[in-house]
Design a protein around this motif. Structure first.
Motif, PDB file in Angstrom:
ATOM      1  N   LYS A 176       0.998  -0.932   0.416  1.00 50.83           N
ATOM      2  CA  LYS A 176      -0.088  -0.166  -0.158  1.00 50.83           C
ATOM      3  C   LYS A 176       0.872   1.491  -0.096  1.00 50.83           C
ATOM      4  CE  LYS A 176      -2.885  -0.632   3.734  1.00 50.83           C
ATOM      5  NZ  LYS A 176      -3.862  -0.899   4.407  1.00 50.83           N
ATOM      6  N   ALA A 177       1.459   1.330   1.061  1.00 47.95           N
ATOM      7  CA  ALA A 177       2.810   2.088   0.972  1.00 47.95           C
ATOM      8  C   ALA A 177       3.726   2.564  -0.362  1.00 47.95           C
ATOM      9  CB  ALA A 177       3.865   2.230   2.040  1.00 47.95           C
ATOM     10  N   TRP A 178       4.209   1.559  -1.283  1.00 47.42           N
ATOM     11  CA  TRP A 178       4.300   1.719  -2.962  1.00 47.42           C
ATOM     12  C   TRP A 178       3.165   2.143  -3.822  1.00 47.42           C
ATOM     13  CZ3 TRP A 178       3.171  -0.672  -7.415  1.00 47.42           C
ATOM     14  CH2 TRP A 178       3.498  -0.610  -7.845  1.00 47.42           C
ATOM     15  N   LEU A 179       1.838   1.326  -3.628  1.00 45.70           N
ATOM     16  CA  LEU A 179       0.545   2.286  -4.255  1.00 45.70           C
ATOM     17  C   LEU A 179       0.416   3.617  -4.300  1.00 45.70           C
ATOM     18  CD1 LEU A 179      -1.299   0.982  -6.359  1.00 45.70           C
ATOM     19  CD2 LEU A 179      -2.543   1.110  -3.744  1.00 45.70           C
ATOM     20  N   ALA A 180       0.649   3.848  -3.401  1.00 44.15           N
ATOM     21  CA  ALA A 180       0.661   5.125  -2.431  1.00 44.15           C
ATOM     22  C   ALA A 180       1.472   6.434  -3.227  1.00 44.15           C
ATOM     23  CB  ALA A 180       0.854   5.683  -1.161  1.00 44.15           C
ATOM     24  N   GLN A 181       2.960   5.505  -3.464  1.00 42.26           N
ATOM     25  CA  GLN A 181       3.719   6.762  -3.860  1.00 42.26           C
ATOM     26  C   GLN A 181       3.980   6.799  -5.706  1.00 42.26           C
ATOM     27  OE1 GLN A 181       7.962   4.366  -3.246  1.00 42.26           O
ATOM     28  NE2 GLN A 181       7.637   5.219  -1.559  1.00 42.26           N
ATOM     29  N   GLN A 182       3.116   5.592  -6.510  1.00 42.22           N
ATOM     30  CA  GLN A 182       2.904   5.403  -7.737  1.00 42.22           C
ATOM     31  C   GLN A 182       1.241   6.217  -7.781  1.00 42.22           C
ATOM     32  OE1 GLN A 182       5.129   3.734  -9.470  1.00 42.22           O
ATOM     33  NE2 GLN A 182       5.735   2.891  -7.171  1.00 42.22           N
ATOM     34  N   VAL A 183       0.529   6.446  -7.051  1.00 44.89           N
ATOM     35  CA  VAL A 183      -0.738   6.977  -7.263  1.00 44.89           C
ATOM     36  C   VAL A 183      -0.570   8.293  -6.930  1.00 44.89           C
ATOM     37  CG1 VAL A 183      -2.366   7.929  -6.176  1.00 44.89           C
ATOM     38  CG2 VAL A 183      -2.022   5.578  -6.545  1.00 44.89           C
ATOM     39  N   GLN A 184       0.871   8.852  -6.489  1.00 43.89           N
ATOM     40  CA  GLN A 184       0.985  10.699  -6.296  1.00 43.89           C
ATOM     41  C   GLN A 184       2.527  10.490  -7.174  1.00 43.89           C
ATOM     42  OE1 GLN A 184       3.313  11.250  -2.501  1.00 43.89           O
ATOM     43  NE2 GLN A 184       3.431  13.474  -2.263  1.00 43.89           N
ATOM     44  N   THR A 185       2.649  10.094  -8.015  1.00 42.46           N
ATOM     45  CA  THR A 185       3.559   9.993  -9.050  1.00 42.46           C
ATOM     46  C   THR A 185       3.177  10.490 -10.291  1.00 42.46           C
ATOM     47  OG1 THR A 185       5.123   8.710  -9.131  1.00 42.46           O
ATOM     48  CG2 THR A 185       5.109   9.546 -10.681  1.00 42.46           C
ATOM     49  N   SER A 186       0.899   9.617 -10.043  1.00 41.91           N
ATOM     50  CA  SER A 186       0.507  10.439 -11.742  1.00 41.91           C
ATOM     51  C   SER A 186      -0.518  10.571 -10.937  1.00 41.91           C
ATOM     52  CB  SER A 186       0.701   8.360 -12.349  1.00 41.91           C
ATOM     53  OG  SER A 186      -0.088   7.729 -11.298  1.00 41.91           O
ATOM     54  N   GLY A 187      -1.102  10.916 -10.763  1.00 39.70           N
ATOM     55  CA  GLY A 187      -2.407  11.250  -9.766  1.00 39.70           C
ATOM     56  C   GLY A 187      -2.912  12.410 -10.748  1.00 39.70           C
ATOM     57  N   SER A 188      -2.506  13.056 -11.030  1.00 40.17           N
ATOM     58  CA  SER A 188      -2.692  13.679 -11.778  1.00 40.17           C
ATOM     59  C   SER A 188      -3.331  13.501 -13.569  1.00 40.17           C
ATOM     60  CB  SER A 188      -1.946  14.711 -12.330  1.00 40.17           C
ATOM     61  OG  SER A 188      -0.901  14.973 -13.211  1.00 40.17           O
ATOM     62  N   ALA A 189      -3.281  12.212 -13.561  1.00 41.75           N
ATOM     63  CA  ALA A 189      -3.776  11.785 -14.920  1.00 41.75           C
ATOM     64  C   ALA A 189      -5.346  11.275 -14.802  1.00 41.75           C
ATOM     65  CB  ALA A 189      -2.594  10.981 -15.171  1.00 41.75           C
ATOM     66  N   LEU A 190      -5.720  10.607 -13.517  1.00 45.79           N
ATOM     67  CA  LEU A 190      -5.935   9.189 -12.667  1.00 45.79           C
ATOM     68  C   LEU A 190      -7.787  10.094 -12.524  1.00 45.79           C
ATOM     69  CD1 LEU A 190      -4.560   7.490 -10.439  1.00 45.79           C
ATOM     70  CD2 LEU A 190      -4.345   7.195 -12.730  1.00 45.79           C
ATOM     71  N   PRO A 191      -8.984   9.404 -13.278  1.00 45.36           N
ATOM     72  CA  PRO A 191     -10.019   9.898 -13.088  1.00 45.36           C
ATOM     73  C   PRO A 191     -10.298   9.828 -11.235  1.00 45.36           C
ATOM     74  CG  PRO A 191      -9.880   7.823 -14.197  1.00 45.36           C
ATOM     75  CD  PRO A 191      -8.592   8.652 -13.904  1.00 45.36           C
ATOM     76  N   ALA A 192     -11.041  10.954 -11.346  1.00 45.11           N
ATOM     77  CA  ALA A 192     -11.410  11.523 -10.180  1.00 45.11           C
ATOM     78  C   ALA A 192     -12.120   9.988  -8.614  1.00 45.11           C
ATOM     79  CB  ALA A 192     -12.561  12.171  -9.467  1.00 45.11           C
ATOM     80  N   GLY A 193     -13.019   9.059  -9.753  1.00 44.93           N
ATOM     81  CA  GLY A 193     -13.800   8.544  -9.446  1.00 44.93           C
ATOM     82  C   GLY A 193     -12.837   7.019  -9.515  1.00 44.93           C
ATOM     83  N   THR A 194     -11.198   7.000 -10.310  1.00 44.47           N
ATOM     84  CA  THR A 194      -9.966   6.159  -9.322  1.00 44.47           C
ATOM     85  C   THR A 194      -9.259   6.161  -8.342  1.00 44.47           C
ATOM     86  OG1 THR A 194     -10.219   5.246 -11.922  1.00 44.47           O
ATOM     87  CG2 THR A 194      -8.149   4.547 -10.395  1.00 44.47           C
ATOM     88  N   LEU A 195      -8.892   7.756  -7.941  1.00 44.88           N
ATOM     89  CA  LEU A 195      -8.801   8.137  -6.822  1.00 44.88           C
ATOM     90  C   LEU A 195      -9.303   8.014  -5.979  1.00 44.88           C
ATOM     91  CD1 LEU A 195      -7.010  11.590  -7.574  1.00 44.88           C
ATOM     92  CD2 LEU A 195      -6.028   9.170  -7.513  1.00 44.88           C
ATOM     93  N   LYS A 196     -10.646   7.940  -5.668  1.00 45.65           N
ATOM     94  CA  LYS A 196     -11.672   7.575  -4.656  1.00 45.65           C
ATOM     95  C   LYS A 196     -11.507   5.957  -4.265  1.00 45.65           C
ATOM     96  CE  LYS A 196     -15.004   7.798  -1.705  1.00 45.65           C
ATOM     97  NZ  LYS A 196     -15.346   6.713  -1.868  1.00 45.65           N
ATOM     98  N   LEU A 197     -11.445   4.985  -5.091  1.00 45.52           N
ATOM     99  CA  LEU A 197     -11.485   4.044  -4.781  1.00 45.52           C
ATOM    100  C   LEU A 197     -10.219   3.180  -4.385  1.00 45.52           C
ATOM    101  CD1 LEU A 197     -13.421   2.014  -7.723  1.00 45.52           C
ATOM    102  CD2 LEU A 197     -13.636   2.840  -5.618  1.00 45.52           C
ATOM    103  N   LEU A 198      -8.871   4.666  -5.110  1.00 49.29           N
ATOM    104  CA  LEU A 198      -8.029   4.140  -4.553  1.00 49.29           C
ATOM    105  C   LEU A 198      -7.795   4.241  -3.044  1.00 49.29           C
ATOM    106  CD1 LEU A 198      -5.324   5.071  -7.819  1.00 49.29           C
ATOM    107  CD2 LEU A 198      -5.957   2.519  -6.349  1.00 49.29           C
ATOM    108  N   GLY A 199      -8.566   5.443  -2.796  1.00 45.18           N
ATOM    109  CA  GLY A 199      -8.223   5.790  -1.300  1.00 45.18           C
ATOM    110  C   GLY A 199      -8.823   5.138  -0.070  1.00 45.18           C
ATOM    111  N   ASP A 200     -10.028   4.368  -0.898  1.00 44.76           N
ATOM    112  CA  ASP A 200     -10.385   4.059   0.018  1.00 44.76           C
ATOM    113  C   ASP A 200      -9.442   2.436   0.415  1.00 44.76           C
ATOM    114  OD1 ASP A 200     -12.592   5.639   0.567  1.00 44.76           O
ATOM    115  OD2 ASP A 200     -13.680   4.448  -1.507  1.00 44.76           O
ATOM    116  N   PHE A 201      -8.860   1.466  -0.722  1.00 49.35           N
ATOM    117  CA  PHE A 201      -8.285   0.594  -0.799  1.00 49.35           C
ATOM    118  C   PHE A 201      -7.128   0.738   0.303  1.00 49.35           C
ATOM    119  CE2 PHE A 201      -4.523  -1.706  -2.221  1.00 49.35           C
ATOM    120  CZ  PHE A 201      -5.333  -3.080  -2.826  1.00 49.35           C
TER     121      PHE A 201
END
Length: 563
Positions: A176-201
């Motif tokens: 999950k910590a590694w996943l958070a780093q990947q999301v932070q790197t490409s977060g601006s390109a991700l849809p809002a719905g995907t970011l919400k579900l990744l946060g729940d994950f």
């Protein structure tokens, strides 16, 4: 079919793959690189690998399509046989005689690698106590590799899902910590719905044995570009790939996570994910492990699955609530070692009433007596312990004692689908009446097609054939397609029905599902009357062959058909 393979390097298939999260969702390139290409890799790079049939036709270009033919909703024996022969000749660890369907080829590979006999219901049974927990302990200690743990889970429970194992809760937190780093790197390109579900994950915890999520309702659902269903699997695979690369490098450390590719279809287009805590499995009681995977399989087979695009959908939520409310616990009996099955030889002509009567009698004797039923067995014998009725004062004349015992009830399911004519139905019913008269026993009865009629108790005892026929005519006949699975579910839903001898009278025109199902222990099949026998045998052979992954002993359940 005879397949000839030359100049091919025997393959060890790796389930780790990465399907791009952008563009149109297409798992075919991943299937090609993970499965088809390794089977086509030449032993000597200077020449291509050759895979040909008996006529010399090249088969290597059709591997993908042959594999897809084995991944449908119904099992196709011809496609299974072809693919198993191909895999048996092209893979390092694959036994083409395995009863496992091609869809479980990664499980078959892992089991063969560790010389585990294939699971056979009632003969070779894998359990939490003997297999899953010891392999989990071995994986934690480093004495076993992850393939043994995967094989033990797959052989014991056969879940139709995609799994990922984590060494412990801490290992899951590392991901999950590694996943958070990947999301932070490409977060601006991700849809809002995907970011919400990744946060729940990120809020998920793996403290218990498993955690599981629903991703899709079917193969076409949630496949949009950068959707959560696509992105989370992509990142999981990428994470495992990095761990494997670190382990293979100089001074590498053992991987703390890996893939559990239970079925090929779910590996490339998963409808659900199951995260497995190895440490929790190693420390758990066997009953708890069995109950956990029982809930997972119940949830996977549930027809009601609601996948939300706004919130994480947990796979087992409903069934866990039911389990807590009813306090259900599942146990599994260990079976006997595997034995070589005898060759199945079908009769050359249809069985007579006496053949079926003898077969039913043998089954009833094997099932043994019960406390109470409609199948009453009376036996009289002479004894000097009781006075003679006609001359009670003469002690030299024995009396008679009548003992009453009960054999299992008989429940008949008659196929009345569109392929069964009125003549076929009458022939089947008249045969049943004659057998019932000979047994002098009442019968439970249903007609079925793709639906099941209401259950009826037919009073057969001490009635004439004409009276019994009139009773049968009162039972409604349903029509439509054919579905045996509803009968299995109907029997398994009742402990009373499980104890009956159930007999399906049918023409065997049914396509067996490719999924694993619970086949009732006391369910048998018999051929419908007044039909072409050669056609009946062909259909029965197809049915028996397709049922290998559900119940390999089905040929012994075909009453009156096997020599």
């Amino acid at each position: 079919m005879t397949i000839t393979v030359t100049n091919q390097k025997p393959a060890v298939l790796d389930p780790v793959h990465t399907i791009t999260c952008t563009g149109t969702y297409d798992p075919m390139p991943a299937i090609t690189s993970a499965i088809a290409d390794p089977l086509r890799t030449p032993l000597n790079p200077g020449a291509p690998a050759n895979i040909t049939d008996a006529k010399g036709l090249d088969l290597s270009s059709g591997i993908e399509q042959a594999l897809l033919a084995c991944l449908g909703d119904t099992l196709v024996p011809g496609a299974e046989d072809f693919m198993k022969e191909l895999l048996g000749q092209t893979m390092v660890n694959y036994d083409q005689t395995t009863p496992l369907p091609v869809g479980e080829l990664f499980a078959a590979q892992a089991g063969r690698k560790h010389k585990l006999p294939a699971p056979v219901p009632g003969k070779v049974v894998y359990t939490a106590r003997e297999d899953v927990i010891p392999s989990a302990k071995g994986l934690l200690s480093g004495s076993n590799d992850a393939d043994l743990f995967f094989a033990s889970l797959a052989y014991a429970y056969h879940p139709d899902t995609l799994g990922f194992w984590f060494q412990s809760e801490a290992a899951f937190d590392d991901f999950k910590a590694w996943l958070a780093q990947q999301v932070q790197t490409s977060g601006s390109a991700l849809p809002a719905g995907t970011l919400k579900l990744l946060g729940d994950f990120a809020a998920l915890e793996l403290k218990s044995l498993t955690e599981s999520l629903l991703l899709r309702q079917d193969d076409t659902d949630n496949n949009e570009e950068l959707s959560f269903a696509r992105l989370v699997v992509h990142l999981l695979m990428q994470y495992v790939e990095q761990l494997n690369a670190q382990q293979a490098g100089p001074g590498g450390t053992p991987a703390t996570s890996g893939v559990l590719p239970f079925t090929v279809g779910e590996l490339f287009c998963p409808k659900s994910l199951v995260f497995v805590n190895v440490e929790a499995h190693a420390r758990a009681r066997p009953g708890k492990v069995t109950a956990e995977w029982g809930i997972i399989n119940q949830s996977l087979s549930s027809p009601v699955k609601v996948v939300s695009n706004k919130n994480l959908s947990k796979l087992t939520a409903m069934h866990r609530a039911t389990a807590r409310a009813q306090a259900q616990a599942a146990t599994q009996q260990a079976g006997a070692p595997a034995t070589r099955s005898a060759q199945v030889v079908f009769r050359k002509q249809a069985p007579t009433k006496l053949d079926l009567f003898a077969a039913l009698t043998r089954v009833l004797k094997r099932m043994g007596k019960v406390n109470r039923s409609q199948n009453i067995f009376r036996k009289s014998k002479t004894t000097f312990l009781k006075a003679n009725r006609r001359d009670p004062d003469d002690y030299n004349k024995p009396g008679r004692i009548t003992s009453v015992s009960y054999m299992p009830d008989i429940h008949i399911y008659v196929d009345t689908s569109g392929s069964i004519t009125e003549a076929n139905y009458q022939e089947a019913v008249l045969m049943l009446i004659k057998i019932a008269k000979k047994l002098n026993v009442n019968l439970y009865f249903n007609s079925f097609s793709h639906v099941l009629s209401q259950e009826t108790l037919l009073k057969v005892e001490n009635k004439s054939v004409t009276q019994i026929w009139q009773e049968f005519r009162k039972v409604p006949k349903v029509d439509g397609g054919t579905d045996y699975k509803q009968i299995w579910d109907y029997i398994n839903a009742s402990a009373v029905r499980k104890r009956r001898l159930s007999l399906v009278i049918t023409d065997f025109e049914w396509r067996v599902p490719s999924t694993r199902e619970d086949h009732p222990k006391n369910l048998y099949y018999a051929p419908c009357g007044a039909m072409d026998w050669d056609s009946m045998v062909r259909s029965a052979k197809h049915f028996a062959k397709a049922m290998k992954h559900i119940d390999p002993a089905v040929p012994q359940r075909l009453l009156g058909m096997i020599v």
